[in-house]
Enzyme design. Structure first.
Site, PDB file in Angstrom:
ATOM      1  N   LYS A 114       1.031  -1.388   0.132  1.00  0.00           N
ATOM      2  CA  LYS A 114      -0.345   0.094   0.252  1.00  0.00           C
ATOM      3  C   LYS A 114       0.952   1.559   0.561  1.00  0.00           C
ATOM      4  O   LYS A 114       0.466   2.076  -0.193  1.00  0.00           O
ATOM      5  CB  LYS A 114      -0.967   0.110   1.549  1.00  0.00           C
ATOM      6  CG  LYS A 114      -1.985  -1.145   0.707  1.00  0.00           C
ATOM      7  CD  LYS A 114      -2.975  -1.051   2.008  1.00  0.00           C
ATOM      8  CE  LYS A 114      -4.327  -2.223   1.308  1.00  0.00           C
ATOM      9  NZ  LYS A 114      -3.934  -3.567   1.599  1.00  0.00           N
TER      10      LYS A 114
HETATM   11  C1  LIG Z   1      -4.099  -4.683   1.156  1.00  0.00           C
HETATM   12  C2  LIG Z   1      -3.728  -6.175   0.761  1.00  0.00           C
HETATM   13  C3  LIG Z   1      -3.649  -7.294  -0.420  1.00  0.00           C
HETATM   14  C4  LIG Z   1      -5.043  -7.242  -1.504  1.00  0.00           C
HETATM   15  O1  LIG Z   1      -5.081  -5.597  -2.019  1.00  0.00           O
HETATM   16  P1  LIG Z   1      -6.145  -5.375  -3.231  1.00  0.00           P
HETATM   17  O2  LIG Z   1      -5.935  -4.123  -4.198  1.00  0.00           O
HETATM   18  O3  LIG Z   1      -7.217  -4.795  -1.914  1.00  0.00           O
HETATM   19  O4  LIG Z   1      -7.068  -6.426  -4.067  1.00  0.00           O
HETATM   20  C5  LIG Z   1      -2.924  -8.566  -0.262  1.00  0.00           C
HETATM   21  N1  LIG Z   1      -1.844  -8.066  -0.207  1.00  0.00           N
HETATM   22  C6  LIG Z   1      -1.919  -6.819   1.407  1.00  0.00           C
HETATM   23  C7  LIG Z   1      -0.218  -7.409   2.071  1.00  0.00           C
HETATM   24  C8  LIG Z   1      -1.911  -5.766   1.421  1.00  0.00           C
HETATM   25  O5  LIG Z   1      -1.934  -5.037   2.213  1.00  0.00           O
END
Ligand SMILES: *Cc1c(COP(=O)(O)O)cnc(C)c1O
Length: 500
Positions: A114
Site C-alpha cells: 500500500k
Molecule cells: C491490501 C492488500 C492486498 C489486497 O490488495 P487489493 O488491492 O485490495 O486487492 C494484498 N496483500 C496485502 C499485503 C495487502 O495489504
C-alpha cells in the site's frame, strides 16, 4: 485533456484533480479515465531506459490531465525517494525460478504494498485540492483493519495542508500493526482505537463523513474531508506504474524480448491491485493471463469462474487478513470497462448487489473475463504449506498474502501447462507477519507471542537483518493511547482537530 467519467453515469465528466479530491462520484460510481493512454513500442523503449521516478512521471502525466508537467514530477520525486524506499529500484524483481519473478512491492516505509500508492496519494491530493478547493486543509479519515491505516499515516505525515485521523478496532489488528500505528510520528497525525470491530470503526467513520453539520463545522474552519481508500483514482494510478516498470525491467535484464507476453499473478482483496495490472494490459503491455488469487474468502474466484457475484456467504478471518473482504469495490471499474462503458448495466448490477448481495453478469462480460482472467484460491492450511514449501525449495521466505498467490499460481501451472514467463505480486514483507510465517516454516503451533523474539527468529531463517523500520519500532515511544466508543467518534475528531 484526459478527463474522468463515473461508472454509474456517463454524463458526469470531471478533471483528474476533481476525481482525486472527491474520491467517489456523487452518484456512488467510481471515477474512470475516459480513454486509456497507449504505450507504443518507442514509448516502451524509452521507459526501459529510465529509472522508476522517470517511469512514474511518464505514466502519471498521461492520466493527470489538469496537472502541469512540473506538478507531476514534483509529486513523484517526493514519493519515490531512496530515503523512503530501501532500494534504488523501488519495486525490484526477484527471480524465484527461471521465468518466475516476484515483484517486491514492500520496500516502503510500512513494509506493505500500500506504500506504493499511499506515498504518492498525499501529494496528488495536495495538488488536486489547490485546484479544486483552494486554501482548504484536507482532513483524511481512515477506518483500518491494519495495513491501510499505517500506510496512510506514513504517507500523509507532515504533508502541508493535510491532517490525518485513523481509527482501528481495539482487538482487531495484529500486534505489529498496532505497534506501527501507536508509535506514529508526525505533527498532523492522530490515531485512536475504538471499542468494537472493524465494521463499527468503518460505520463510525462513514457516519461522520456524511454528516452535514460536521461538514459545515469543518467548512467554517476552512477544512474539507477526503478519503484515502482504494476507490480513489489517486490510489489506483500509481499501481499501474509498477506493472509497466516490471515489464521494462524484464526487458532490461534480458529476461524477455520486447513484445513477449507474460502472465501476472495478484493476491487480491478489494480488486485494486489486479485492476491496475488489467489497466497496464489495456495500455499495451503484452499480458496473457491475469491470475486472481484469493484466500478462503473466495467470492472473486467464484465470480471470475461463473459470472455470479454472491456475497451471501460466511466471512472467514484468515492469516492473510488484508484479503479478508466480501465486497471488492474496484470490480465495478472492470464491469464498466467490459460492458463497453454501459453505465446503466453497471448501475443495475450494483443495485442488485446492495439489495440482494448478488448479481450475475451477462454472457458477453463472462466471455471477456475468461479471455483476460484466471482465478483460484487457497485456505490457511494451503497458505502455510506453501510458505514452508517455498522456503525449503527456493530458500525464499514469503508473507501469507504472497503465499496465497504462489499457491494459486502453482494450481494454474498444473491445470493449464502454460509456461509463459510470470510476474507474481509480492505484497508484504514477511516481517509484518513474523509469527504466522515462523510457525508455518517450523510446522508448529504458535507458542511465542513476543514480537521482538519472533522478528529475531525470522531474521535467522531469512539470513538477513529485519528492515530498519521494523527494528526501530521496539525503541519508539507510544504516542496514542486513546480508545473511544464508535458513537463518540465525532467528539474525538473535533478534539483532535482543535474544534471542540
Ligand atoms: C491490501 C492488500 C492486498 C489486497 O490488495 P487489493 O488491492 O485490495 O486487492 C494484498 N496483500 C496485502 C499485503 C495487502 O495489504
Amino acid at each position: 485533456m484526459m478527463n474522468y467519467k463515473s461508472t454509474r453515469n456517463n454524463d458526469v465528466t470531471v478533471s483528474a484533480s476533481v476525481a482525486i479530491s472527491r474520491g467517489i462520484s456523487e452518484d456512488g460510481g467510481l471515477f474512470v479515465p475516459e480513454t486509456m493512454p497507449w504505450l507504443s513500442y518507442t514509448d516502451l523503449q524509452i521507459l526501459t531506459d529510465s529509472d522508476y521516478v522517470a517511469r512514474a512521471n511518464d505514466i502519471l502525466s498521461r492520466f493527470l490531465g489538469d496537472f502541469t508537467p512540473g506538478e507531476v514530477l514534483d509529486c513523484v520525486s517526493r514519493a519515490y525517494t531512496r530515503e523512503k524506499f530501501e532500494t534504488e529500484s523501488i519495486a525490484p524483481l526477484y527471480e524465484l525460478n527461471p521465468g518466475v519473478y516476484l515483484l517486491e512491492l514492500w520496500h516502503g516505509p510500512t513494509c506493505a504494498f500500500k506504500d506504493m500508492a499511499l506515498q504518492l496519494l498525499p501529494h496528488l491530493l495536495s495538488v488536486s485540492t489547490k485546484k479544486a478547493n483552494p486554501g482548504k486543509t484536507v482532513v483524511i479519515l481512515v477506518a483500518t483493519s491494519g495495513d491501510t491505516g499505517k500506510a496512510a499515516l506514513e504517507g500523509f505525515r507532515d504533508v502541508p495542508g493535510t491532517r490525518i485521523l485513523v481509527f482501528y478496532p481495539e482487538q482487531g489488528v495484529s500486534p505489529m500493526q498496532k505497534m506501527q500505528m501507536l508509535t506514529q510520528e508526525g505533527e498532523n497525525v492522530f490515531v485512536s482505537a475504538i471499542h468494537g470491530n472493524f465494521d463499527d470503526a468503518q460505520a463510525g467513520v462513514k457516519a461522520v463523513f456524511t454528516d452535514a453539520a460536521v461538514k459545515e463545522k469543518l467548512a467554517a474552519h476552512n477544512m474539507v474531508f477526503s478519503s484515502a481508500n482504494s476507490i480513489n483514482w489517486g490510489r489506483l494510478v500509481p499501481q499501474i506504474v509498477y506493472y509497466v516498470s516490471s515489464y521494462c525491467d524484464l526487458i532490461k535484464n534480458n529476461r524477455i524480448s520486447a513484445g513477449e507476453h507474460i502472465n501476472i499473478v495478484v493476491p487480491t482483496g478489494n480488486f485494486g491491485n489486479i485492476l491496475a495490472a488489467y489497466y497496464a494490459k489495456k495500455m499495451g503491455i503484452p499480458i496473457n493471463k491475469l491470475i486472481c488469487a484469493s484466500n478462503a474468502n473466495n467470492v472473486l474466484t467464484e465470480f471470475l469462474q461463473t459470472g455470479i457475484y454472491d456475497r451471501n456467504r460466511p466471512f472467514y478471518t484468515t492469516i492473510s487478513p488484508s484479503m479478508d473482504i466480501l465486497i471488492s469495490s474496484n470490480l465495478e471499474r472492470l464491469l464498466y470497462d467490459l460492458s463497453a462503458c454501459d453505465d446503466g448495466r453497471v448501475r443495475g448490477y450494483m443495485d442488485s448487489l446492495s439489495k440482494t448481495g448478488r448479481y450475475e453478469v451477462d454472457d458477453s462480460i463472462k466471455k471477456s473475463i475468461a479471455e483476460h482472467f484466471w482465478a483460484g484460491y487457497c485456505d490457511d492450511a494451503g497458505t502455510r504449506a506453501t510458505i514452508k514449501d517455498v522456503y525449503e525449495r527456493n530458500a525464499c521466505v514469503s508473507d501469507p498474502h504472497t503465499a496465497v498467490a504462489l499457491n494459486v499460481y502453482q494450481q494454474y501451472r498444473e491445470k493449464s501447462g502454460d509456461e509463459t514467463k510470470t510476474i507474481i505480486a509480492s505484497t508484504a514483507s514477511p516481517y509484518k507477519f513474523a509469527g504466522d510465517v515462523v510457525n508455518a516454516i517450523r510446522g508448529e503451533q504458535p507458542t511465542q507471542t513476543d514480537q521482538r523474539v519472533l522478528v529475531e527468529e525470522l531474521s535467522k531463517l531469512m539470513l538477513s537483518k529485519p528492515p530498519k523500520q521494523i527494528a526501530a519500532l521496539f525503541q519508539k515511544p507510544v504516542r496514542f493511547q486513546g480508545v473511544c466508543d464508535a458513537e463518540a467518534m465525532q467528539d474525538t475528531i473535533f478534539a483532535a482537530l482543535d474544534l471542540a
